[in-house]
Design a protein around this motif. Structure first.
Motif, PDB file in Angstrom:
ATOM      1  N   TRP A 114      -7.228  -3.510 -16.945  1.00 53.73           N
ATOM      2  CA  TRP A 114      -7.002  -2.545 -15.854  1.00 53.73           C
ATOM      3  C   TRP A 114      -6.445  -3.274 -14.640  1.00 53.73           C
ATOM      4  O   TRP A 114      -5.537  -2.803 -13.956  1.00 53.73           O
TER       5      TRP A 114
ATOM      6  N   SER B 155       3.269   1.146 -20.017  1.00 53.69           N
ATOM      7  CA  SER B 155       2.198   1.065 -19.030  1.00 53.69           C
ATOM      8  C   SER B 155       1.150   2.148 -19.273  1.00 53.69           C
ATOM      9  O   SER B 155      -0.030   1.929 -19.044  1.00 53.69           O
TER      10      SER B 155
ATOM     11  N   ALA C 290      -2.218   3.534  -7.517  1.00 52.92           N
ATOM     12  CA  ALA C 290      -1.461   2.608  -8.362  1.00 52.92           C
ATOM     13  C   ALA C 290      -0.773   3.360  -9.492  1.00 52.92           C
ATOM     14  O   ALA C 290       0.399   3.117  -9.809  1.00 52.92           O
TER      15      ALA C 290
ATOM     16  N   ASN D 274       3.212   3.625 -10.284  1.00 56.99           N
ATOM     17  CA  ASN D 274       3.787   3.249 -11.577  1.00 56.99           C
ATOM     18  C   ASN D 274       4.574   4.388 -12.194  1.00 56.99           C
ATOM     19  O   ASN D 274       5.642   4.174 -12.772  1.00 56.99           O
TER      20      ASN D 274
ATOM     21  N   PRO E  24      -2.586  -0.908  -3.302  1.00 62.91           N
ATOM     22  CA  PRO E  24      -2.257  -0.720  -4.724  1.00 62.91           C
ATOM     23  C   PRO E  24      -0.785  -0.343  -4.936  1.00 62.91           C
ATOM     24  O   PRO E  24      -0.164  -0.793  -5.892  1.00 62.91           O
TER      25      PRO E  24
ATOM     26  N   ASP F 290       1.425  -3.404  -4.348  1.00 60.01           N
ATOM     27  CA  ASP F 290       1.297  -4.323  -5.497  1.00 60.01           C
ATOM     28  C   ASP F 290       2.110  -3.830  -6.687  1.00 60.01           C
ATOM     29  O   ASP F 290       2.783  -4.608  -7.359  1.00 60.01           O
TER      30      ASP F 290
ATOM     31  N   ALA G 201      -2.894  -4.102 -15.133  1.00 57.94           N
ATOM     32  CA  ALA G 201      -2.010  -2.946 -14.985  1.00 57.94           C
ATOM     33  C   ALA G 201      -1.896  -2.514 -13.524  1.00 57.94           C
ATOM     34  O   ALA G 201      -0.861  -2.013 -13.101  1.00 57.94           O
ATOM     35  N   ASN G 202      -2.984  -2.686 -12.749  1.00 60.64           N
ATOM     36  CA  ASN G 202      -2.991  -2.178 -11.378  1.00 60.64           C
ATOM     37  C   ASN G 202      -2.828  -3.244 -10.303  1.00 60.64           C
ATOM     38  O   ASN G 202      -2.534  -2.924  -9.169  1.00 60.64           O
ATOM     39  N   ILE G 203      -3.105  -4.496 -10.657  1.00 58.06           N
ATOM     40  CA  ILE G 203      -2.932  -5.656  -9.778  1.00 58.06           C
ATOM     41  C   ILE G 203      -3.919  -5.713  -8.606  1.00 58.06           C
ATOM     42  O   ILE G 203      -4.502  -6.749  -8.354  1.00 58.06           O
ATOM     43  N   SER G 204      -4.124  -4.592  -7.912  1.00 56.20           N
ATOM     44  CA  SER G 204      -5.046  -4.626  -6.776  1.00 56.20           C
ATOM     45  C   SER G 204      -6.482  -4.645  -7.273  1.00 56.20           C
ATOM     46  O   SER G 204      -6.837  -3.883  -8.166  1.00 56.20           O
TER      47      SER G 204
ATOM     48  N   ASN H 260       8.386   4.196 -13.168  1.00 58.37           N
ATOM     49  CA  ASN H 260       8.789   4.222 -14.573  1.00 58.37           C
ATOM     50  C   ASN H 260       9.390   5.557 -15.010  1.00 58.37           C
ATOM     51  O   ASN H 260      10.350   5.587 -15.762  1.00 58.37           O
TER      52      ASN H 260
ATOM     53  N   GLY I   9      -4.736  -9.770   2.746  1.00 55.21           N
ATOM     54  CA  GLY I   9      -5.574  -9.019   1.812  1.00 55.21           C
ATOM     55  C   GLY I   9      -4.976  -8.931   0.427  1.00 55.21           C
ATOM     56  O   GLY I   9      -5.668  -8.640  -0.539  1.00 55.21           O
ATOM     57  N   ARG I  10      -3.682  -9.158   0.310  1.00 51.73           N
ATOM     58  CA  ARG I  10      -3.063  -9.105  -1.010  1.00 51.73           C
ATOM     59  C   ARG I  10      -2.760 -10.501  -1.523  1.00 51.73           C
ATOM     60  O   ARG I  10      -1.968 -10.684  -2.455  1.00 51.73           O
ATOM     61  N   GLY I  11      -3.420 -11.498  -0.950  1.00 51.07           N
ATOM     62  CA  GLY I  11      -3.360 -12.825  -1.548  1.00 51.07           C
ATOM     63  C   GLY I  11      -2.373 -13.788  -0.920  1.00 51.07           C
ATOM     64  O   GLY I  11      -2.232 -14.920  -1.392  1.00 51.07           O
TER      65      GLY I  11
ATOM     66  N   SER J 167      -5.377  -9.077  -4.440  1.00 50.17           N
ATOM     67  CA  SER J 167      -4.469  -8.681  -5.519  1.00 50.17           C
ATOM     68  C   SER J 167      -4.196  -9.854  -6.449  1.00 50.17           C
ATOM     69  O   SER J 167      -4.204 -11.001  -6.030  1.00 50.17           O
TER      70      SER J 167
END
Lengths: 439, 332
Positions: free
Chosen positions: B231, B41, A105, A109, A131, A134, B234-237, A113, A156-158, B149
């Motif tokens: 956390w 972030s 993750a 990011n 991750p 997401d 910030a990471n979502i999963s 960024n 699995g991710r909703g 997530s």
């Protein structure tokens, strides 16, 4: 967002300060006056693609060939990419998750960024992909992934069944439970057995998904499934499961256990005499790479597996122009290691990413690229990837076919990985007959 | 000879530093409005580390409770945030609410855990964390080890989400640190320091040892849970293994050991040091972890007081007015 809507938004939001307006006007003026020159100046724009995979840690087996694959892709893209009349330089930024989801993750990011990537590609296992997907979804950056069951990626991710997809920027292609059912049914009918299947499915998403979705379909196909129940990962004693399998006389065995758990189980099953009566030992998650099987010593050969890519596939890379077989052979000569199925998956991931950027017409428009993936149908070194006909939105089907590890007859490596069944992609030639495990 | 003495709390250094802290807070507020994405972030990550270090330090440094199971609260904080969000609570409210729920749950846990002493307590907490992990895995929403997530966050556009999350992190970290600061300044702080030095002696002097430890236990649980929720934001999963992993406790111990155990400033400093090391060296993989371990060993052998403890001993520098100093001057 269509163009009228976009236009309306712009109009309703007009509150430009004077200076900004003047600057804008000046830019427009400059464009009209020196249109040609502006276009030329932009031709040196760079497309940045993030590539995230596990190269060290417990999942390192998946990333073993990535350095080679990336080198081939970079070579093919060295002259840049021509999209919508513009030529873009392409830069692939590869990152190693060290098999750690938190790090995956963070890498995503930071690519988004700090490096301002235009797209992220992620490969291999939910620990890597979810991750990253997401993070991309949250930041509005197009993301394509492969090599994990799509159910664990989507649900699995909703995402919920029968509801519109909650994902706009993340896409996935590859096998799912449906492909496993087809491959297993075909593979297990290759040998005469009592059709009793002992299964070792843990309490995790893969385990629960196959238990809920695959088991009923296997039973419908005429198999009797003996399931001793879910166990927690990293269990060390499997005596009770082995006793049940022996009592029921299962001649087929199927595992979705983690590799270390399967190895523990299989050693205990051998000591307790179960494996002597097993005709087909079909393992998933484990036995994808030759090193897994070599590590099992004499217990390794004749384990049946399933492959998501194989050098026998009759496809050619649209990016490098190299055929699957040449690709694997060149890997073996260049790297001095036996080919692995992940090579083709990593390459096809890059190919799909490039195809999506090309299809978008404007690769710098993230929404446009995401929309282009949704309708993408493209050739890869692993066959056709078609997002327009997937099982759920954001997902494209991929094949998985039955294979077996056998002792090699000559050659540089101790094991051979042969295709024994091809239901989910009949273009792939069947190379050998399935050999019984105990025989 | 007539020695006169003064008891002072505020020193010049502490006056200056409180102003500096206030300015830093304002700068961070300003940053949340105009800072770039990366800064925001990474900022959240730093706040999470500060929260973890400060609360572990409160437990170990002030209440003398060495825990290697704080990841229980970290994981539960994330879990309840996702649970509440799934049942329809607005996502940022769910994050705050989750920390309150975890703090409430930690109260009955403390009744059992605080009966254990020293090493038993440390290991007991680890067992507790594993137990929480297994229980969370049983929730069908979590789908075992695969997790789920926090997609409710996608309702916010990336810019807004980052600003809200950063502000949330800033405010909650300031609130947790502020609460700890006032706690330590109060009578209770004096009682805690007595407990840290020797809890039986403190008890014999009339300090309610159990009550004090319990308050700190619940406080640390709250801080850990807020950190977990942040956390997750910030990471979502949410993959249970990554949240309930013992590495979180290892990080906390590292930060506090290096920064200076038992000092308010030390824990924050340790978090900043860890954050910097992680930023620059995390890409080295295994060697990074070996380096962290080596640093922790070197610090515990050579500078058992940590960076800040050494500073305090050498220069008697106190950036925050915690505790009182006796200054005696001889007047003729």
């Amino acid at each position: 967002m269509n163009s009228t809507e976009k236009y309306r938004n712009t109009v309703s939001n007009i509150r430009l300060p004077r200076r900004q307006f003047l600057q804008g006007a000046a830019t427009v003026g400059a464009f009209t006056a020196f249109g040609m020159r502006a276009a030329n100046a932009q031709s040196s724009e760079t497309l940045k693609i993030g590539f995230i995979s596990p190269r060290s840690g417990p999942l390192a087996g998946f990333g073993e060939g990535d350095a080679y694959v990336l080198a081939q892709a970079r070579k093919a893209l060295a002259d840049g990419l021509s999209i919508g009349g513009k030529t873009y330089a392409v830069e692939i930024l590869d990152r190693d998750t060290q098999s750690d989801p938190s790090r995956a993750a963070q890498l995503a990011n930071s690519l988004i960024n700090d490096d301002n990537v235009d797209m992220i590609l992620a490969s291999s296992t939910p620990e890597t992909i979810n991750p990253v997907a997401d993070a991309c979804e949250a930041a509005g950056v197009p993301c394509i992934s492969t090599v994990m069951p799509w159910e664990a990626w989507y649900f699995g991710r909703g995402a919920k069944p029968n509801e519109p997809s909650p994902f706009k920027y993340s896409y996935h292609f590859g096998f799912g439970v449906g492909e496993f059912v087809k491959a297993y049914t075909a593979q297990w009918n290759l040998i005469e057995t009592n059709k009793k299947v002992g299964v070792l499915y843990p309490n995790d998403a893969d385990g629960n998904a196959v238990r809920a979705v695959m088991v009923p379909q296997l039973e419908a196909a005429g198999f009797t499934v003996v399931d001793p129940g879910a166990y927690e990962n990293f269990t060390t004693d499997y005596s009770s499961q082995i006793a049940i399998f022996k009592e029921e006389g299962c001649e087929i065995f199927n595992s979705f256990a983690l590799p270390p758990d399967f190895i523990t189980f299989w050693r205990q099953a051998t000591q307790q005499g179960f494996t002597r009566t097993v005709k087909i030992a079909q393992v998933a998650k484990m036995g994808l790479f030759p090193s897994d099987i070599e590590a099992m010593g004499s217990l390794g050969p004749k384990l049946a597996s399933a492959a998501y890519w194989h050098r026998a596939m009759p496809y050619t890379s649209p990016l490098t122009g190299v055929s699957a077989d040449q690709f694997a052979a060149d890997y073996e000569t260049t790297e001095g290691r036996q080919w692995i199925q992940q090579l083709g998956a990593s390459m096809s991931l890059i190919e799909v990413g490039i195809a999506a950027l090309e299809a978008s017409g404007n690769p710098k428009d993230r929404d446009g690229v995401a929309a282009a993936i949704a309708g993408l149908k493209t050739d890869t070194i692993g066959g056709v990837v078609d997002f327009s006909s997937g099982p759920v939105p954001n997902v494209a089907h991929g094949p998985i076919f039955g294979t077996q590890w056998v002792e090699a007859s000559g050659g540089d490596y101790p094991l051979d990985y042969v295709v024994t069944e091809n239901t989910t992609d009949p273009n792939v030639p069947v190379q050998a007959k399935l050999i019984p495990y105990d025989g | 000879m007539n020695p006169s003495y003064r008891i002072e709390r505020w020193t010049t250094a502490s006056r200056i530093s409180v102003w500096v802290f206030a300015l830093l807070f304002l700068a961070a507020c300003f940053l949340s409005q105009s800072g770039n994405d990366s800064l925001l972030s990474r900022g959240v990550v730093l706040f999470v580390y500060v929260l973890l270090a400060a609360t572990w330090n409160a437990l170990a440094g002030f209440a003398g409770l060495m825990s290697v199971g704080q990841q229980a609260f970290f994981g539960l904080g994330a879990y309840f945030a996702i649970r509440l969000s799934d049942s329809g609570v607005p996502v940022f409210a769910a994050m705050g609410l989750s920390a309150i729920i975890v703090a409430a749950l930690s109260w009955p846990m403390s009744i059992v855990m605080l009966r254990l002493k020293d090493g038993e307590f440390a290991i007991g907490m680890w067992v507790l964390a594993s137990l929480c992990h297994l229980l969370v895995n049983l929730d069908p929403l979590i789908q075992g080890e695969t997790g789920i997530s926090l997609i409710a966050l996608n309702a916010y556009d990336p810019e807004t989400r980052r600003v809200i999350l950063f502000t949330f992190a800033l405010v909650s970290t300031t609130a947790v640190l502020g609460f700890l600061f006032f706690l330590l300044q109060s009578r209770f702080g004096t009682a805690l320091q007595a407990i840290r030095d020797n809890d039986e002696a403190a008890g014999s002097l009339g300090v309610n040892v159990l009550k004090a430890k319990r308050l700190i236990f619940v406080f640390a649980a709250f801080g850990g849970a807020i950190a977990g929720a942040l956390w997750l934001g910030a990471n979502i999963s949410f993959q249970p293994k990554t949240y309930f992993g013992v590495q979180w406790s290892a990080y906390m111990i590292f930060m506090v050991l290096v920064g200076g155990i038992g000092t308010f400033e030390g824990a924050i400093l340790g978090a900043i040091v860890f954050f910097i090391i992680e930023t620059f060296f995390a890409a080295f993989g295994v060697w990074y972890l070996i380096g962290l371990g080596t640093a922790a060993i070197v610090f515990s052998l050579v500078f058992p007081q940590g960076i800040w403890g050494t500073v305090v001993r050498k220069w008697n520098l106190h950036l925050l007015p915690i505790g009182r100093r006796l200054s005696i001057s001889n007047e003729k």
